[in-house]
Design an enzyme around this catalytic site. Structure first.
Site, PDB file in Angstrom:
ATOM      1  N   GLY A   1       0.832  -1.206   0.000  1.00  0.00           N
ATOM      2  CA  GLY A   1       0.000   0.000   0.000  1.00  0.00           C
ATOM      3  C   GLY A   1       0.867   1.257   0.000  1.00  0.00           C
ATOM      4  N   LYS A   2       2.077   1.133  -0.534  1.00  0.00           N
ATOM      5  CA  LYS A   2       3.013   2.273  -0.545  1.00  0.00           C
ATOM      6  C   LYS A   2       2.428   3.449  -1.329  1.00  0.00           C
ATOM      7  CE  LYS A   2       6.079  -0.417  -2.426  1.00  0.00           C
ATOM      8  NZ  LYS A   2       5.402  -1.725  -2.319  1.00  0.00           N
ATOM      9  N   GLY A   3       1.778   3.125  -2.471  1.00  0.00           N
ATOM     10  CA  GLY A   3       1.204   4.183  -3.313  1.00  0.00           C
ATOM     11  C   GLY A   3       0.250   5.059  -2.530  1.00  0.00           C
TER      12      GLY A   3
ATOM     13  N   GLY B   1       3.622  -1.636  -9.159  1.00  0.00           N
ATOM     14  CA  GLY B   1       2.270  -1.161  -9.447  1.00  0.00           C
ATOM     15  C   GLY B   1       1.762  -0.520  -8.177  1.00  0.00           C
ATOM     16  N   HIS B   2       1.710   0.807  -8.158  1.00  0.00           N
ATOM     17  CA  HIS B   2       1.327   1.532  -6.945  1.00  0.00           C
ATOM     18  C   HIS B   2      -0.046   2.161  -7.151  1.00  0.00           C
ATOM     19  CE1 HIS B   2       5.841   1.983  -5.675  1.00  0.00           C
ATOM     20  NE2 HIS B   2       5.460   0.749  -5.820  1.00  0.00           N
TER      21      HIS B   2
ATOM     22  N   GLN C   1       8.648  -2.273  -4.558  1.00  0.00           N
ATOM     23  CA  GLN C   1       8.843  -3.625  -4.008  1.00  0.00           C
ATOM     24  C   GLN C   1       8.900  -3.571  -2.473  1.00  0.00           C
ATOM     25  OE1 GLN C   1      11.174  -2.834  -6.977  1.00  0.00           O
ATOM     26  NE2 GLN C   1       9.237  -3.309  -7.928  1.00  0.00           N
TER      27      GLN C   1
ATOM     28  N   ARG D   1      -2.416 -12.913  -5.539  1.00  0.00           N
ATOM     29  CA  ARG D   1      -1.358 -12.812  -4.529  1.00  0.00           C
ATOM     30  C   ARG D   1      -1.546 -13.921  -3.495  1.00  0.00           C
ATOM     31  NH1 ARG D   1      -2.536  -6.471  -3.822  1.00  0.00           N
ATOM     32  NH2 ARG D   1      -1.317  -5.671  -5.558  1.00  0.00           N
TER      33      ARG D   1
ATOM     34  N   GLY E   1      -9.068   1.521   4.358  1.00  0.00           N
ATOM     35  CA  GLY E   1      -9.702   1.497   3.040  1.00  0.00           C
ATOM     36  C   GLY E   1      -8.733   2.100   2.035  1.00  0.00           C
TER      37      GLY E   1
HETATM   38  P1  GDP Z   1       1.907  -0.826  -3.439  1.00  0.00           P
HETATM   39  O1  GDP Z   1       2.560  -1.549  -4.563  1.00  0.00           O
HETATM   40  O2  GDP Z   1       2.624  -0.986  -2.159  1.00  0.00           O
HETATM   41  O3  GDP Z   1       1.648   0.623  -3.755  1.00  0.00           O
HETATM   42  O4  GDP Z   1       0.490  -1.519  -3.246  1.00  0.00           O
HETATM   43  P2  GDP Z   1      -0.532  -1.965  -4.404  1.00  0.00           P
HETATM   44  O5  GDP Z   1      -1.164  -0.765  -4.992  1.00  0.00           O
HETATM   45  O6  GDP Z   1       0.116  -2.929  -5.335  1.00  0.00           O
HETATM   46  O7  GDP Z   1      -1.561  -2.839  -3.573  1.00  0.00           O
HETATM   47  C1  GDP Z   1      -2.273  -2.322  -2.498  1.00  0.00           C
HETATM   48  C2  GDP Z   1      -3.756  -2.495  -2.777  1.00  0.00           C
HETATM   49  O8  GDP Z   1      -4.476  -2.291  -1.591  1.00  0.00           O
HETATM   50  C3  GDP Z   1      -4.323  -1.482  -3.773  1.00  0.00           C
HETATM   51  O9  GDP Z   1      -5.362  -2.067  -4.501  1.00  0.00           O
HETATM   52  C4  GDP Z   1      -4.856  -0.370  -2.869  1.00  0.00           C
HETATM   53  O10 GDP Z   1      -5.895   0.383  -3.475  1.00  0.00           O
HETATM   54  C5  GDP Z   1      -5.385  -1.194  -1.725  1.00  0.00           C
HETATM   55  N1  GDP Z   1      -5.383  -0.552  -0.408  1.00  0.00           N
HETATM   56  C6  GDP Z   1      -4.451   0.262   0.145  1.00  0.00           C
HETATM   57  N2  GDP Z   1      -4.762   0.527   1.432  1.00  0.00           N
HETATM   58  C7  GDP Z   1      -5.910  -0.138   1.694  1.00  0.00           C
HETATM   59  C8  GDP Z   1      -6.706  -0.301   2.854  1.00  0.00           C
HETATM   60  O11 GDP Z   1      -6.407   0.202   3.936  1.00  0.00           O
HETATM   61  N3  GDP Z   1      -7.809  -1.098   2.737  1.00  0.00           N
HETATM   62  C9  GDP Z   1      -8.166  -1.711   1.577  1.00  0.00           C
HETATM   63  N4  GDP Z   1      -9.245  -2.475   1.572  1.00  0.00           N
HETATM   64  N5  GDP Z   1      -7.439  -1.581   0.465  1.00  0.00           N
HETATM   65  C10 GDP Z   1      -6.310  -0.813   0.523  1.00  0.00           C
HETATM   66  P1  IMO Z   2       5.407  -2.953  -5.854  1.00  0.00           P
HETATM   67  O1  IMO Z   2       6.314  -1.768  -5.998  1.00  0.00           O
HETATM   68  C1  IMO Z   2       5.127  -7.269  -5.356  1.00  0.00           C
HETATM   69  C2  IMO Z   2       8.229  -9.688  -7.277  1.00  0.00           C
HETATM   70  C3  IMO Z   2       7.826 -10.595  -8.424  1.00  0.00           C
HETATM   71  C4  IMO Z   2       8.833 -11.706  -8.248  1.00  0.00           C
HETATM   72  C5  IMO Z   2      10.094 -10.954  -7.799  1.00  0.00           C
HETATM   73  C6  IMO Z   2      11.068 -10.656  -8.937  1.00  0.00           C
HETATM   74  O2  IMO Z   2       4.109  -2.811  -6.534  1.00  0.00           O
HETATM   75  O3  IMO Z   2       5.304  -3.365  -4.422  1.00  0.00           O
HETATM   76  P2  IMO Z   2      11.066  -8.920 -10.945  1.00  0.00           P
HETATM   77  O4  IMO Z   2      10.095  -8.736 -12.076  1.00  0.00           O
HETATM   78  O5  IMO Z   2      11.242  -7.717 -10.095  1.00  0.00           O
HETATM   79  O6  IMO Z   2      12.367  -9.495 -11.389  1.00  0.00           O
HETATM   80  O7  IMO Z   2      10.388 -10.059 -10.022  1.00  0.00           O
HETATM   81  O8  IMO Z   2       9.648  -9.738  -7.241  1.00  0.00           O
HETATM   82  N1  IMO Z   2       7.850  -8.256  -7.452  1.00  0.00           N
HETATM   83  C7  IMO Z   2       6.873  -7.654  -6.772  1.00  0.00           C
HETATM   84  N2  IMO Z   2       5.978  -8.161  -5.900  1.00  0.00           N
HETATM   85  N3  IMO Z   2       5.132  -5.947  -5.628  1.00  0.00           N
HETATM   86  C8  IMO Z   2       6.027  -5.429  -6.486  1.00  0.00           C
HETATM   87  O9  IMO Z   2       6.171  -4.104  -6.675  1.00  0.00           O
HETATM   88  C9  IMO Z   2       6.927  -6.296  -7.139  1.00  0.00           C
HETATM   89  N4  IMO Z   2       7.916  -6.127  -8.056  1.00  0.00           N
HETATM   90  C10 IMO Z   2       8.478  -7.328  -8.220  1.00  0.00           C
HETATM   91  O10 IMO Z   2       6.506 -11.038  -8.290  1.00  0.00           O
HETATM   92  O11 IMO Z   2       8.449 -12.527  -7.185  1.00  0.00           O
HETATM   93 MG    MG Z   3       2.126  -2.981  -6.028  1.00  0.00          MG
END
Ligand code: GDP
Ligand code: IMO
Ligand code: MG
Length: 425
Positions: free
Chosen positions: A15-17, A40-41, A224, A305, A415
């Site tokens: 949930g970094k994004g 993917g953030h 990551q 996941r 959320g």
């Molecule tokens: P990131 O890669 O760390 O930025 O995280 P992602 O965007 O890949 O995955 C986090 C997912 O959780 C996204 O779909 C967000 O919209 C969602 N999300 C973030 N915070 C919350 C929360 O507190 N509750 C719920 N239900 N979803 C959340």
């Molecule tokens: P964010 O920034 C979750 C995982 C891949 C694989 C491993 C190596 O959205 O958190 P790569 O393509 O980097 O060589 O894959 O790292 N991986 C992630 N898993 N969130 C990510 O990014 C990831 N970026 C790579 O699934 O296990």
């Molecule tokens: Mg992500």
């Protein structure tokens, strides 16, 4: 705010994004320092959802400067597509975006080699995103890489590309039985990409160090997570960069002495995409039910996941490597329906109890987690806007994690939307 690094505490997708988007309000610059479009953030503003892969999540705040640092590997096609998609939605992406002139470029042979290497590894595959991340970083370290500014210099670009294609086409033909890449096709396409990126390119260390002198606030956005770090993660099931706090300095040219705060982002449970050890992973029907509750499908690849309980051993390790000032804990609401919730406090392996991270991933793979069980709260938390109004058992869960990880939690997310965030002062 001062200069703050946001780091994924575990396996990415914490949930970094969302957290970066919230903290951007207090920043002048938002800087990505590693990774590429494997990230993917997600940022949710009202009912609009944005998924950022290369652009810093601060880009949705139009008065901030966003930077892609030298530590990032850039797929120009993906970058230009992301820029134009945002522009089509009415967002300005011009002088508010600066891209490092020394960041390495991902070429089509990187993506193909990523895929073919994975195929060849069979059961030992890493489960990469197949975005060419590993092969691009490998070229950088082996001094074969091509950098963004190289694309602007026809002579240098031609020489470097020829050298690379000679090697890669050989590898494709003799090791992987693949088709060779055409020099002209790649050269023309990437020269064009270079011209399109030119207005954004600059040398970042000067810009950021001037900003520091002017007491501007810099937010560093990690991609990551710590357990995917090429050094500290569950090697070889890792990515090819350093998502840990130290990576922020290497990936931007800002000195460690200028970092004021490090914030770890973690979910209220754990997830992982791709292969590799995951001690607290759920199985069976519960795993599927939980994944649907949490909508746990990858923001980049759409892959399901893997989900599991909160892991204190991994989080403590992450807290110590990154020296988190505090944690932001997301997706608490996903646990709302559960009767009881487990927290993994140690691992048992061949009669030995591990309360610290065992470097050997074989132990992680074959250990039995030791759990503490807490009662659930069985109430909807998404509508709550004050930490003190959370159900008593939800606060007890948060407070037990603070105690076990020995790190404060200052932000609780209930959320995906901006307003679904509770601050603990
Ligand atoms: P990131 O890669 O760390 O930025 O995280 P992602 O965007 O890949 O995955 C986090 C997912 O959780 C996204 O779909 C967000 O919209 C969602 N999300 C973030 N915070 C919350 C929360 O507190 N509750 C719920 N239900 N979803 C959340
Ligand atoms: P964010 O920034 C979750 C995982 C891949 C694989 C491993 C190596 O959205 O958190 P790569 O393509 O980097 O060589 O894959 O790292 N991986 C992630 N898993 N969130 C990510 O990014 C990831 N970026 C790579 O699934 O296990
Ligand atoms: Mg992500």
């Amino acid at each position: 705010m001062s200069n703050v690094v946001i780091v994924g505490a575990l396996f990415g997708d914490e949930g970094k994004g969302k957290i970066v988007d919230i903290l951007t309000e207090n920043a002048d610059f938002v800087v990505r320092f590693q990774g590429g479009n494997n990230a993917g953030h997600t940022v949710k503003i009202g009912d609009n959802q944005f998924i950022l892969h290369l652009l810093p999540s601060g880009i949705l705040h139009q008065d901030k400067t966003c930077i892609i640092g030298n530590g990032v590997v850039i797929n120009p096609e993906a970058l230009l597509k992301e820029i134009s998609e945002l522009q089509e939605k009415g967002f300005k992406v011009d002088d508010n975006l600066i891209i490092s002139d020394i960041a390495h470029v991902i070429f089509p042979y990187h993506g193909l080699l990523d895929e073919l290497r994975e195929q060849k590894k069979g059961n030992c595959k890493i489960g990469t995103t197949k975005r060419g991340i590993g092969p691009a970083y490998a070229d950088k370290v082996s001094r074969m890489g091509i950098r963004t500014s190289d694309l602007l210099n026809p002579k240098v670009f031609e020489q470097k590309l020829r050298l690379n294609l000679e090697e890669k086409n050989d590898l494709l033909a003799h090791v992987y039985n693949g088709k060779p890449f055409s020099f002209n096709e790649i050269y023309d396409t990437y020269y064009e990409y270079g011209q399109k990126m030119k207005p954004f390119l600059a040398h970042i260390p000067g810009i950021l160090n001037t900003a520091l002198k002017e007491k501007k606030n810099i937010l560093f956005e990690g991609a990551q997570g710590t357990l995917l770090d090429v050094d500290f993660g569950t090697y070889p099931y890792v990515t090819s960069s350093n998502p840990t706090a130290g990576g922020a300095c290497i990936g931007t040219g800002v000195a460690p002495s200028k970092i004021d705060q490090v914030i770890g982002v973690t979910k209220a449970y754990s997830t992982r995409v791709g292969e590799g050890p995951f001690p607290t992973e759920f199985s069976g029907k519960f795993a599927d039910w939980f994944r649907d509750q949490g909508k746990e499908y990858g923001a980049t690849t759409g892959r399901p996941r893997r989900c599991g309980w909160f892991d204190v051993v991994l989080t403590k390790y992450s807290a110590s490597i990154n020296q988190f000032d505090y944690l932001a804990i997301t997706k608490l609401d996903v646990l709302d329906q559960l009767d009881s919730i487990k927290i993994c406090t140690a691992y048992r392996h061949e009669g030995e109890l591990f309360t610290y991270f065992p470097g050997d991933i074989d132990i992680l793979d074959n250990c039995e987690p030791v759990y503490e069980e807490l009662p659930g709260w069985k109430e909807n938390t998404s509508g709550i806007r004050d930490y003190n109004k959370l159900p008593k058992n939800a606060r007890a869960y948060i407070e037990r994690i603070v105690e076990l990880v020995e790190t404060p939690i200052n932000i609780v997310s209930v959320g995906a939307k901006r307003e679904e965030t509770l601050f603990i002062s």
